[in-house]
Design a protein around this motif. Structure first.
Motif, PDB file in Angstrom:
ATOM      1  N   UNK A 148      -8.362 -12.561   4.476  1.00 23.66           N
ATOM      2  CA  UNK A 148      -7.978 -11.949   4.851  1.00 23.66           C
ATOM      3  C   UNK A 148      -7.959 -10.503   4.743  1.00 23.66           C
ATOM      4  N   UNK A 149      -8.788  -9.468   4.546  1.00 25.29           N
ATOM      5  CA  UNK A 149      -8.262  -8.135   4.547  1.00 25.29           C
ATOM      6  C   UNK A 149      -8.535  -6.883   5.656  1.00 25.29           C
ATOM      7  N   UNK A 150      -7.355  -6.054   6.001  1.00 28.46           N
ATOM      8  CA  UNK A 150      -7.750  -5.371   7.615  1.00 28.46           C
ATOM      9  C   UNK A 150      -7.919  -3.743   6.382  1.00 28.46           C
ATOM     10  N   UNK A 151      -8.314  -2.803   7.184  1.00 32.68           N
ATOM     11  CA  UNK A 151      -8.513  -1.940   6.511  1.00 32.68           C
ATOM     12  C   UNK A 151      -8.525  -0.672   7.911  1.00 32.68           C
ATOM     13  N   UNK A 152      -7.434  -0.110   8.214  1.00 30.97           N
ATOM     14  CA  UNK A 152      -7.555   0.808   9.738  1.00 30.97           C
ATOM     15  C   UNK A 152      -7.346   1.996   8.535  1.00 30.97           C
ATOM     16  N   UNK A 153      -7.784   3.282   9.317  1.00 32.00           N
ATOM     17  CA  UNK A 153      -8.162   4.974   9.266  1.00 32.00           C
ATOM     18  C   UNK A 153      -8.383   4.917  10.423  1.00 32.00           C
ATOM     19  N   UNK A 154      -7.245   5.975  10.521  1.00 30.84           N
ATOM     20  CA  UNK A 154      -7.135   6.984  11.577  1.00 30.84           C
ATOM     21  C   UNK A 154      -6.899   8.705  11.363  1.00 30.84           C
ATOM     22  N   UNK A 155      -8.135   9.207  11.798  1.00 27.79           N
ATOM     23  CA  UNK A 155      -8.225  10.476  11.863  1.00 27.79           C
ATOM     24  C   UNK A 155      -6.796  11.474  12.871  1.00 27.79           C
ATOM     25  N   UNK A 156      -6.503  11.834  12.345  1.00 26.52           N
ATOM     26  CA  UNK A 156      -6.464  12.907  13.265  1.00 26.52           C
ATOM     27  C   UNK A 156      -5.892  14.128  13.126  1.00 26.52           C
ATOM     28  N   UNK A 157      -5.010  16.004  14.197  1.00 25.43           N
ATOM     29  CA  UNK A 157      -5.821  17.140  14.038  1.00 25.43           C
ATOM     30  C   UNK A 157      -5.736  16.903  12.510  1.00 25.43           C
ATOM     31  N   UNK A 158      -3.999  16.877  11.630  1.00 26.85           N
ATOM     32  CA  UNK A 158      -3.560  17.478  10.833  1.00 26.85           C
ATOM     33  C   UNK A 158      -3.976  16.000   9.899  1.00 26.85           C
ATOM     34  N   UNK A 159      -3.963  15.791   9.929  1.00 23.46           N
ATOM     35  CA  UNK A 159      -3.368  13.906   8.391  1.00 23.46           C
ATOM     36  C   UNK A 159      -4.645  13.050   8.925  1.00 23.46           C
ATOM     37  N   UNK A 160      -5.149  12.268   7.638  1.00 25.84           N
ATOM     38  CA  UNK A 160      -5.730  11.371   8.115  1.00 25.84           C
ATOM     39  C   UNK A 160      -5.119   9.774   7.650  1.00 25.84           C
ATOM     40  N   UNK A 161      -4.804   8.429   8.044  1.00 25.62           N
ATOM     41  CA  UNK A 161      -4.240   7.448   7.870  1.00 25.62           C
ATOM     42  C   UNK A 161      -5.132   6.653   7.151  1.00 25.62           C
ATOM     43  N   UNK A 162      -4.841   5.984   6.401  1.00 26.60           N
ATOM     44  CA  UNK A 162      -5.873   4.856   6.056  1.00 26.60           C
ATOM     45  C   UNK A 162      -4.798   3.642   5.659  1.00 26.60           C
ATOM     46  N   UNK A 163      -5.000   2.019   5.731  1.00 25.88           N
ATOM     47  CA  UNK A 163      -4.031   1.428   5.397  1.00 25.88           C
ATOM     48  C   UNK A 163      -5.032   0.278   5.084  1.00 25.88           C
ATOM     49  N   UNK A 164      -4.294  -0.643   4.222  1.00 27.12           N
ATOM     50  CA  UNK A 164      -5.126  -1.938   3.435  1.00 27.12           C
ATOM     51  C   UNK A 164      -3.870  -2.642   3.509  1.00 27.12           C
ATOM     52  N   UNK A 165      -3.913  -3.778   4.322  1.00 23.75           N
ATOM     53  CA  UNK A 165      -2.986  -5.297   4.019  1.00 23.75           C
ATOM     54  C   UNK A 165      -4.212  -5.566   4.670  1.00 23.75           C
ATOM     55  N   UNK A 166      -3.299  -7.425   3.559  1.00 25.86           N
ATOM     56  CA  UNK A 166      -4.682  -8.608   3.396  1.00 25.86           C
ATOM     57  C   UNK A 166      -2.935  -9.326   3.528  1.00 25.86           C
ATOM     58  N   UNK A 167      -3.508 -10.963   3.457  1.00 23.35           N
ATOM     59  CA  UNK A 167      -2.822 -11.589   3.106  1.00 23.35           C
ATOM     60  C   UNK A 167      -2.535 -12.781   1.666  1.00 23.35           C
ATOM     61  N   UNK A 168      -3.060 -12.035   1.134  1.00 24.06           N
ATOM     62  CA  UNK A 168      -2.529 -12.695  -0.298  1.00 24.06           C
ATOM     63  C   UNK A 168      -1.428 -13.098  -1.075  1.00 24.06           C
ATOM     64  N   UNK A 169      -1.847 -13.213  -2.400  1.00 30.31           N
ATOM     65  CA  UNK A 169      -0.349 -13.472  -2.278  1.00 30.31           C
ATOM     66  C   UNK A 169       0.580 -12.223  -2.870  1.00 30.31           C
ATOM     67  N   UNK A 170       0.652 -12.006  -2.958  1.00 28.37           N
ATOM     68  CA  UNK A 170       1.499 -10.378  -3.095  1.00 28.37           C
ATOM     69  C   UNK A 170       1.878  -9.944  -4.332  1.00 28.37           C
ATOM     70  N   UNK A 171       2.376  -8.816  -4.110  1.00 30.53           N
ATOM     71  CA  UNK A 171       2.968  -8.912  -5.942  1.00 30.53           C
ATOM     72  C   UNK A 171       4.809  -7.745  -6.037  1.00 30.53           C
ATOM     73  N   UNK A 172       5.245  -7.544  -6.849  1.00 31.83           N
ATOM     74  CA  UNK A 172       5.863  -6.841  -6.959  1.00 31.83           C
ATOM     75  C   UNK A 172       5.842  -5.394  -6.805  1.00 31.83           C
ATOM     76  N   UNK A 173       5.547  -4.922  -5.393  1.00 30.53           N
ATOM     77  CA  UNK A 173       5.379  -3.518  -5.337  1.00 30.53           C
ATOM     78  C   UNK A 173       6.090  -2.622  -6.432  1.00 30.53           C
ATOM     79  N   UNK A 174       7.151  -2.377  -6.146  1.00 31.25           N
ATOM     80  CA  UNK A 174       8.357  -1.087  -6.960  1.00 31.25           C
ATOM     81  C   UNK A 174       7.360  -1.578  -8.309  1.00 31.25           C
TER      82      UNK A 174
END
Length: 115
Positions: A38-64
């Motif tokens: 599964x993957x989820x995309x969320x977009x939240x549009x505000x007056x001063x900014x837009x936030x977009x988030x992509x989340x998944x339930x996959x194998x992950x990775x070393x983010x740093x």
């Protein structure tokens, strides 16, 4: 899944295009590398900014390490996203570890005059 919240308005055209391309790249990474159910995309549009988030339930990775590789130019997709975020004065945060999925958050400021 796609969730869009916030103001019922169009973003400035250049931000819409850049946001679309960044989300396209992130979803391509999920499809190619995450082995997610599964993957989820969320977009939240505000007056001063837009936030977009992509989340998944996959194998992950070393983010740093992935961010360090992108900043060093060793990867193309994430490096392009970071370049676009820098250009727009945005912020990217990435949460992931091996075996635990991933969450990438893009936060973009919006021009005060709307465009």
């Amino acid at each position: 899944n796609l969730t869009i919240m916030g103001k019922d308005k169009r973003l400035p055209a250049h931000i819409e295009v850049i946001l679309f391309r960044m989300l396209q790249e992130l979803l391509s990474n999920v499809a190619q590398h995450a082995h997610a159910s599964h993957a989820q995309v969320s977009i939240d549009v505000g007056d001063r900014q837009v936030e977009a988030v992509v989340e998944d339930d996959g194998g992950g990775f070393d983010a740093p390490q992935a961010l360090a590789n992108a900043r060093a130019g060793k990867t193309v997709g994430l490096a392009n996203i970071l370049e676009r975020m820098d250009m727009l004065g945005g912020e990217l945060t990435c949460e992931s570890s091996l075996g635990r999925g991933a969450r990438v958050r893009l936060l973009l400021p919006l021009p005060e005059n709307g465009g």
